[in-house]
Enzyme design. Structure first.
Site, PDB file in Angstrom:
ATOM      1  N   HIS A  33       0.856  -1.202   0.000  1.00  0.00           N
ATOM      2  CA  HIS A  33       0.000   0.000   0.000  1.00  0.00           C
ATOM      3  C   HIS A  33       0.891   1.251   0.000  1.00  0.00           C
ATOM      4  CE1 HIS A  33      -2.791   3.062   1.542  1.00  0.00           C
ATOM      5  NE2 HIS A  33      -3.766   2.260   1.178  1.00  0.00           N
ATOM      6  N   ASP A  85     -12.889   3.593  -0.659  1.00  0.00           N
ATOM      7  CA  ASP A  85     -12.051   3.856   0.508  1.00  0.00           C
ATOM      8  C   ASP A  85     -12.785   4.828   1.406  1.00  0.00           C
ATOM      9  OD1 ASP A  85      -9.884   3.534   2.124  1.00  0.00           O
ATOM     10  OD2 ASP A  85      -8.413   4.304   0.736  1.00  0.00           O
ATOM     11  N   HIS A  86     -12.068   5.480   2.278  1.00  0.00           N
ATOM     12  CA  HIS A  86     -12.684   6.354   3.280  1.00  0.00           C
ATOM     13  C   HIS A  86     -13.856   7.140   2.727  1.00  0.00           C
ATOM     14  CE1 HIS A  86      -8.238   6.690   4.643  1.00  0.00           C
ATOM     15  NE2 HIS A  86      -8.722   5.473   4.763  1.00  0.00           N
TER      16      HIS A  86
HETATM   17  C1  DNO Z   1      -6.339   3.429   5.745  1.00  0.00           C
HETATM   18  C2  DNO Z   1      -5.791   2.290   5.074  1.00  0.00           C
HETATM   19  C3  DNO Z   1      -4.424   1.905   5.562  1.00  0.00           C
HETATM   20  C4  DNO Z   1      -4.025   0.602   4.943  1.00  0.00           C
HETATM   21  C5  DNO Z   1      -2.681   0.129   5.324  1.00  0.00           C
HETATM   22  C6  DNO Z   1      -2.286  -1.014   4.446  1.00  0.00           C
HETATM   23  O1  DNO Z   1      -7.512   3.612   5.747  1.00  0.00           O
HETATM   24  O2  DNO Z   1      -5.807   2.446   3.710  1.00  0.00           O
HETATM   25  O3  DNO Z   1      -4.432   1.783   6.949  1.00  0.00           O
HETATM   26  O4  DNO Z   1      -4.914  -0.384   5.365  1.00  0.00           O
HETATM   27  O5  DNO Z   1      -1.755   1.121   5.225  1.00  0.00           O
HETATM   28  O6  DNO Z   1      -1.333  -1.771   5.088  1.00  0.00           O
END
Ligand code: DNO
Length: 356
Positions: A206, A316-317
């Site tokens: 990531h 995502d978020h």
């Molecule tokens: C946040 C995520 C990160 C991700 C890690 C992967 O929301 O995208 O915490 O899970 O960095 O290891």
């Protein structure tokens, strides 16, 4: 494109598997054994139980986010081989239960960082915000104190047990720069990739979030050049990326559409979200809508459609909307809206190619 949804487990999430089931076309749940500290072997029985629970709701459990990498591996300490051996065992155990992608990161000490978890947006919702000078101004030598005492410097990706070890950890990184960190990643990959490959698992790193150095610590997954270096560390088919449009998108000089064109083939797992960047380096997360932020998600999804991308994608978020109380960024509502937006972009791309 296979839509998935991140879930933190039954005792750890405000969102239930039943809720997720009502979002159209979610095929898989992205999960982890969140209570386990980095460096330990993921126990097969625990894996089996979680996978069974996820599958009982009609989802697959093929993507894990994350199996965290022990700091000794990132620092290159003498004891790293012990933790690498544990990592290999975890890969094998996960593969036995159908896991195909393992997301991980290589950020020293900290995972993702924001300075305000609930910054108000003009529409009355709140979202994750990063004020650059607040982090840039933190002195690493007094940081343990400031992190403990601060009410507004929050580390959402923080492993709490690290707070006690913070000073020592920072000291361990004293002689680690980008090059040595990269060498330590290469060492780790050289060890684990053959096991991953034998077990049909892709290891997908990531990007750093934010994609620049924080608190004086090196970060090596920030931009095109970094991604290229990682991809070329090994030609193993298991040496992969988690392409995160929001993490990479916080750096204004990263052109996300160009990057996805270049790296989608090496990314079995994508995180899609939008972020609005300000000239002073601050950024706020927005809805997924392209016109709400700085990331051209329309262009990203169009490219995925053009190449008939068949990897895993998750929204995502999201913002916190409709008074939802949730983990920061990980509510149900705005991520569900995000999924519908991604579907819409995908279907519109189909249409423009004469499909339906
Ligand atoms: C946040 C995520 C990160 C991700 C890690 C992967 O929301 O995208 O915490 O899970 O960095 O290891």
């Amino acid at each position: 494109m296979e839509i998935t949804f991140r879930w933190f487990g039954e005792n750890n999430d405000t969102v239930s598997l039943k809720d997720i089931k009502q979002i159209p076309n979610v095929k898989g749940v992205v999960w982890a054994l969140h209570h386990l500290p980095p460096g330990v072997v993921w126990d097969e029985n625990e894996i089996a139980e979680e996978v069974k629970l996820i599958q009982s709701h009609g989802f697959h459990a093929e993507v894990v986010e994350s199996v965290n990498v022990h700091e000794s591996i990132k620092i290159g300490n003498k004891d790293r081989d012990k933790y690498i051996a544990n990592y290999k065992q975890s890969i094998e155990n996960l593969a036995k239960h159908g896991v195909k992608v393992i997301c991980y990161n290589f950020m020293p000490v900290f995972d993702w960082i924001r300075t305000n978890m609930r910054k108000a947006l003009p529409d009355g919702s709140t979202a994750l915000f990063y004020e650059r000078k607040k982090v840039d101004n933190v002195d690493v030598r007094t940081m343990a104190d400031s992190v403990l005492n601060s009410t507004d410097l929050t580390m959402p990706g923080w492993e709490p047990e690290k707070i006690e070890q913070l000073e020592a950890l920072i000291k361990d990184y004293e002689n680690i720069n980008e090059d040595s960190l990269r060498n330590n990643l290469a060492y780790f990959l050289q060890e684990v990739l053959p096991i991953a490959e034998q077990n049909g698992v892709k290891l997908a790193i990531h990007p750093d979030d934010p994609p620049w150095s924080v608190f004086g610590l090196p970060r090596i997954v920030k931009n095109e050049q970094d991604l290229e270096q990682i991809v070329s560390m090994s030609s193993s088919s298991s040496n992969c990326l988690t392409f995160c449009s929001g993490a990479l998108g916080a750096n204004q000089s990263n052109d996300i559409v160009e990057l996805v064109k270049k790296f989608a083939e090496r990314s079995p797992f994508l995180h899609l979200r939008n972020v609005k960047n300000f000239d002073n380096g601050d950024f706020i997360e927005t809805s997924h809508l392209t016109s709400d932020g700085s990331v051209n998600l329309t262009g990203v999804v169009k490219h995925l459609n053009d190449i008939d991308y068949n990897g895993y994608v998750r929204p995502d978020h999201g913002r916190h909307i409709w008074n939802e109380k949730s983990r920061p960024g990980y509510g149900l509502y705005d991520r569900a809206l995000g999924i519908m937006y991604i579907h819409g972009l995908w279907d519109a791309s189909n249409l423009s190619k004469g499909g339906r």
